[in-house]
Scaffold this active site. Structure first.
Site, PDB file in Angstrom:
ATOM      1  N   CYS A 309       0.814  -1.220   0.000  1.00 14.98           N
ATOM      2  CA  CYS A 309       0.000   0.000   0.000  1.00 14.98           C
ATOM      3  C   CYS A 309       0.838   1.256   0.000  1.00 14.98           C
ATOM      4  O   CYS A 309       0.364   2.326  -0.370  1.00 14.98           O
ATOM      5  CB  CYS A 309      -0.887   0.059   1.235  1.00 14.98           C
ATOM      6  SG  CYS A 309      -1.848  -1.412   1.441  1.00 14.98           S
ATOM      7  N   SER A 329       3.067  -7.887  -2.379  1.00  9.79           N
ATOM      8  CA  SER A 329       1.777  -8.255  -2.945  1.00  9.79           C
ATOM      9  C   SER A 329       1.594  -7.488  -4.245  1.00  9.79           C
ATOM     10  O   SER A 329       2.079  -6.371  -4.401  1.00  9.79           O
ATOM     11  CB  SER A 329       0.678  -7.863  -1.955  1.00  9.79           C
ATOM     12  OG  SER A 329      -0.535  -7.693  -2.634  1.00  9.79           O
ATOM     13  N   LYS A 368       2.417   9.612  -2.577  1.00 13.78           N
ATOM     14  CA  LYS A 368       1.198   9.281  -3.335  1.00 13.78           C
ATOM     15  C   LYS A 368       1.117  10.096  -4.612  1.00 13.78           C
ATOM     16  O   LYS A 368       0.496   9.682  -5.586  1.00 13.78           O
ATOM     17  CB  LYS A 368      -0.041   9.528  -2.469  1.00 13.78           C
ATOM     18  CG  LYS A 368      -0.260   8.486  -1.382  1.00 13.78           C
ATOM     19  CD  LYS A 368      -0.843   7.199  -1.934  1.00 13.78           C
ATOM     20  CE  LYS A 368      -0.814   6.096  -0.877  1.00 13.78           C
ATOM     21  NZ  LYS A 368      -1.119   4.777  -1.448  1.00 13.78           N
ATOM     22  N   GLU A 376       2.411   2.469 -14.814  1.00 13.01           N
ATOM     23  CA  GLU A 376       1.674   1.205 -14.735  1.00 13.01           C
ATOM     24  C   GLU A 376       0.226   1.417 -14.288  1.00 13.01           C
ATOM     25  O   GLU A 376      -0.628   0.584 -14.536  1.00 13.01           O
ATOM     26  CB  GLU A 376       2.305   0.253 -13.711  1.00 13.01           C
ATOM     27  CG  GLU A 376       3.768  -0.068 -13.905  1.00 13.01           C
ATOM     28  CD  GLU A 376       4.680   0.918 -13.201  1.00 13.01           C
ATOM     29  OE1 GLU A 376       4.267   2.087 -13.001  1.00 13.01           O
ATOM     30  OE2 GLU A 376       5.804   0.533 -12.863  1.00 13.01           O
TER      31      GLU A 376
END
Lengths: 584, 171
Positions: A309, A329, A368, A376
């Protein structure tokens, strides 16, 4: 050595103080309530580092015996020392040193990004500087606006080196260093490269400790204003979990006051068409991430799995550990999930052309901004997220619009992507993501209801933590790290084959997103971080639903649109990939 | 994000091997020996181009900013190519009051270059350096390892003529 042998006596402004050997004059003075102005000094002892290289000389005090000025932040007390902090010599010494700093500092305070948040400005006020008696050569360096996250105006740098300490000692990113010497010395990147060409993660921790406007976040609010003023655009906002626990500090609330309802109202007043909750994306992330974790465990795939995240952390692994790109992940972050869903799911449901949607995120984070710009992260050429403003930037926009934040009513998020559970609320703190994932993974693996949802062993503020959770026959080993220096230690263990964790949560900023580079400045005060953290755990505790898979709107999204967790469609929209980046 | 700083292919393989051998021969924490390694690298390559600094950084597992910080702090290290003969004029306090600035000026005039630059024929580089510890001989000028003391601006002509002469003999 007995304690008594370690204690020494000194006098500060004729007040006797007994302190432990090794105490600085500044600390001793604090003990008896004597204030000494400081500038470069930054005590991040809770994160294991103190910046006390006595560069700025603003904290000088007079040693009565030698009549010399000594920097109180770095000079240790010796037995029998007599110090005056307010002698004429000390006062004038501090003033002279500050004036010398100001003589080589731009005087554009009115329009500076740090105005009223600037420690140099406050100090000039505190020391009653009305005139700068020294005129001389001034630095003239180009301003670096090359990256999506951070702006660097070297002309405003006072060489305090807080950013260097943060970037090297705490984050171990090593992008910033003092270069050259004397008047020519600057804090810069290697070879004066543009920030965008370096291994900068854009974590923004340098910004959060910079006392002046030398390092700041890229200001994206003008772009947001333009979108809001364009009637053809459908402008949607999303608000990250940690924002609601900190934005109040910009309006005089105590740290850790949850103000979700006011933030939503404020965004409505600014003219956003829909206000969604990044927490919805957090619940969705958990379902995808827990599905991936269970698959990796049950099918003997790559372990540990690392949470993905945090965009600064993703940058970090791409630059520093390219051989480990199969451990994070593949899930996109909650911000990106909400972003892509507005341009697909929402657009289809409401018959809006995705090209006319402008997705604006309010984030506690500088990285962010860079994440939103990653190539991507787009669907059919449209970025998942268009603009990112930080907590600080949103507060400024609200003030700019003359919105009286304290008087705003509470409003709920809009429905489609607005529901969230307690599991999502704690995404904003270190330990929160992995606790949320464990709640869901437990029920996925066992098929039984998890009665006790509080995994207290995962909570806390220590830099590296470990927890074990029994799930039927499986003992799940969990690692947690915040601060990239701590993350590096866990990554080195994985690289060397010494890691026995199943899952690891990493957040780049000390404290997690609550301590993000875009949050109101906490100036190293860990108590503020603890209050923000507690606020998020309280929010979780008081939510009717506390497991991500209980989020009804998320479940409806799977039914209506995505199919099942981990499905082809889910992968297409909600997952991403990583690539090696140069270390420089 | 490919740029020439990261292109190590322009560095002489044989010299890199020698540098690697030197680094491998160092005892203990290699990061502690950064300055020694930079000395060696400059001795081998003549100067420290940016890709060589990055090479050293990666070899010692240090950040390139840190290595570049050390290189730019010490005037001994050169980031630009240097001439066969490095003329260093001491600008320490003693030399300065004895007229080192006039000496430096004369060197620059004769070679038609500014300090920190290399002469057109690639033979000479001029540096100003801080005190080299020969204050009794002020003002002092060095050419590579040879020290010239009590230099007057006019002496500079002879010194440069001498090194030009050496070159002519060699050719």
């Amino acid at each position: 050595m007995k304690l008594i042998d370690k204690m020494i006596q000194c006098s500060i402004n004729n007040i006797n103080v007994t302190v432990e050997k090794g105490t600085t004059i500044l600390e001793a003075a604090k003990k008896v309530g004597i204030h000494i102005p400081t500038l470069c000094h930054l005590n991040l002892a809770d994160f294991g580092v103190v910046n006390q290289n006595a560069n700025c000389r603003v904290c000088v005090v007079e040693n009565e015996k030698t009549h010399r000025l000594v920097p109180s932040c770095a000079e240790e007390v010796v037995d029998g020392m007599r110090i005056q902090t307010d002698s004429l010599k000390a006062v004038m010494g501090r003033r002279t040193n500050l004036e010398l700093l100001l003589s080589n500092h731009p005087q554009d305070c009115l329009t500076c990004v740090k105005s009223l948040d600037c420690e140099l400005q406050s100090l000039a006020h505190e020391l009653n500087i009305k005139e700068i008696h020294y005129q001389g050569e001034k630095m003239n360096h180009p301003i670096d606006l090359t990256s999506f996250g951070i702006t660097k105006d070297t002309n405003k740098c006072i060489m305090c080196r807080r950013c260097v300490t943060m970037c090297n000692d705490i984050q171990t990113v090593g992008v910033l260093s003092p270069l050259k010497r004397g008047f020519d010395s600057v804090v810069a990147t290697a070879f004066h490269l543009d920030l965008a060409q370096t291994s900068c993660t854009y974590c923004g921790q340098c910004v959060s400790v910079c006392p002046t406007g030398a390092l700041a976040e890229m200001n994206d609010s003008p772009k947001v204003w333009r979108a809001l003023n364009n009637p053809r655009k459908h402008v949607i906002a999303q608000v990250a979990p940690a924002v609601r626990a900190a934005i109040g500090e910009e309006f005089g609330y105590d740290a850790g006051t949850i103000l979700t309802g006011k933030v939503v109202s404020g965004l409505k007043r600014l003219g956003f068409d829909e206000i969604y909750d990044t927490n919805f994306g957090a619940d969705l992330t958990i379902i995808e991430e827990a599905t991936e974790l269970v698959d990796r465990i049950q099918n003997n795939k790559t372990l540990p799995m690392l949470t993905s995240c945090c965009p600064a952390w993703v940058q970090f692994i791409e630059h520093q550990f390219p051989e480990l790109l199969d451990v994070p992940s593949s899930c996109k972050s909650p911000q990106q999930m909400v972003g892509v869903l507005t341009k697909t799911y929402y657009a289809e449901k409401n018959n809006v052309d995705p090209k006319d949607i402008v997705m604006v995120s309010v984030m506690p984070c500088v990285a962010k901004k860079a994440e939103a710009a990653r190539e991507e992260l787009n669907k059919d050429g449209l970025s998942d997220v268009d603009y990112v403003v930080t907590t600080r930037e949103l507060a400024k926009m609200l003030k700019e619009a003359a919105i009286d934040f304290k008087k705003l009513p509470d409003t709920n998020f809009d429905i489609l992507l607005g529901e969230s559970t307690g599991a999502a609320a704690i995404f904003g703190t270190t330990g929160g993501v992995i606790e949320a994932a464990t709640r869901t993974a437990y029920e996925m693996i066992t098929g039984k209801e998890l009665k006790e949802v509080n995994f207290k062993q995962m909570r806390g503020i220590e830099g590296i933590r470990e927890a074990k959770v029994k799930i039927d026959d499986l003992e799940l080993n969990i690692g947690i790290a915040h601060g990239l220096g701590n993350a590096r230690k866990l990554l080195e263990d994985i690289r060397d084959g010494k890691s026995d964790f199943h899952a690891i949560e990493i957040m780049a900023c000390p404290g997690g997103c609550i301590g993000g580079g875009g949050q109101p400045y906490h100036r190293g005060d860990i108590e503020i971080l603890k209050k923000r953290q507690k606020a998020l755990y309280d929010l979780d505790k008081n939510m009717p639903k506390r497991k991500s898979h209980e989020n009804e709107m998320v479940m409806k999204l799977y039914e209506d649109y995505l199919g099942s967790p981990g499905s082809h469609r889910a992968h297409e929209l909600l997952h991403t990939s990583y690539s090696e980046k140069q270390r420089i | 994000m490919k740029n020439k700083i990261m292109d190590m292919s322009t560095l002489d393989k044989r010299l890199l091997k020698e540098l690697d051998d030197y680094i491998n021969s160092l005892d203990g924490d290699k990061q502690e020996h950064l300055i020694l390694v930079l000395h060696k690298a400059q001795e081998l390559f003549g100067y420290l181009p940016q890709n060589l600094q990055l090479y050293v950084a990666r070899k010692l597992n240090l950040s390139s900013a840190r290595v570049n910080g050390v290189v730019t702090f010490y005037s001994f290290f050169n980031e630009e190519p240097v001439g066969k003969y490095r003329i260093s004029v001491c600008m320490g306090t003693a030399c300065f009051v004895k007229g080192a600035d006039k000496v430096l000026e004369r060197v620059q005039d004769l070679l038609k270059i500014q300090k920190d630059r290399i002469s057109e024929d690639g033979l000479f580089t001029i540096n100003d350096v801080r005190c080299i510890g020969a204050c009794g001989l002020a003002p002092v000028l060095t050419v590579n390892d040879k020290v010239y003391g009590k230099v007057k601006p006019n002496d500079v002509d002879d010194i440069i003529r001498y090194y030009r002469g050496l070159e002519n003999e060699n050719s």
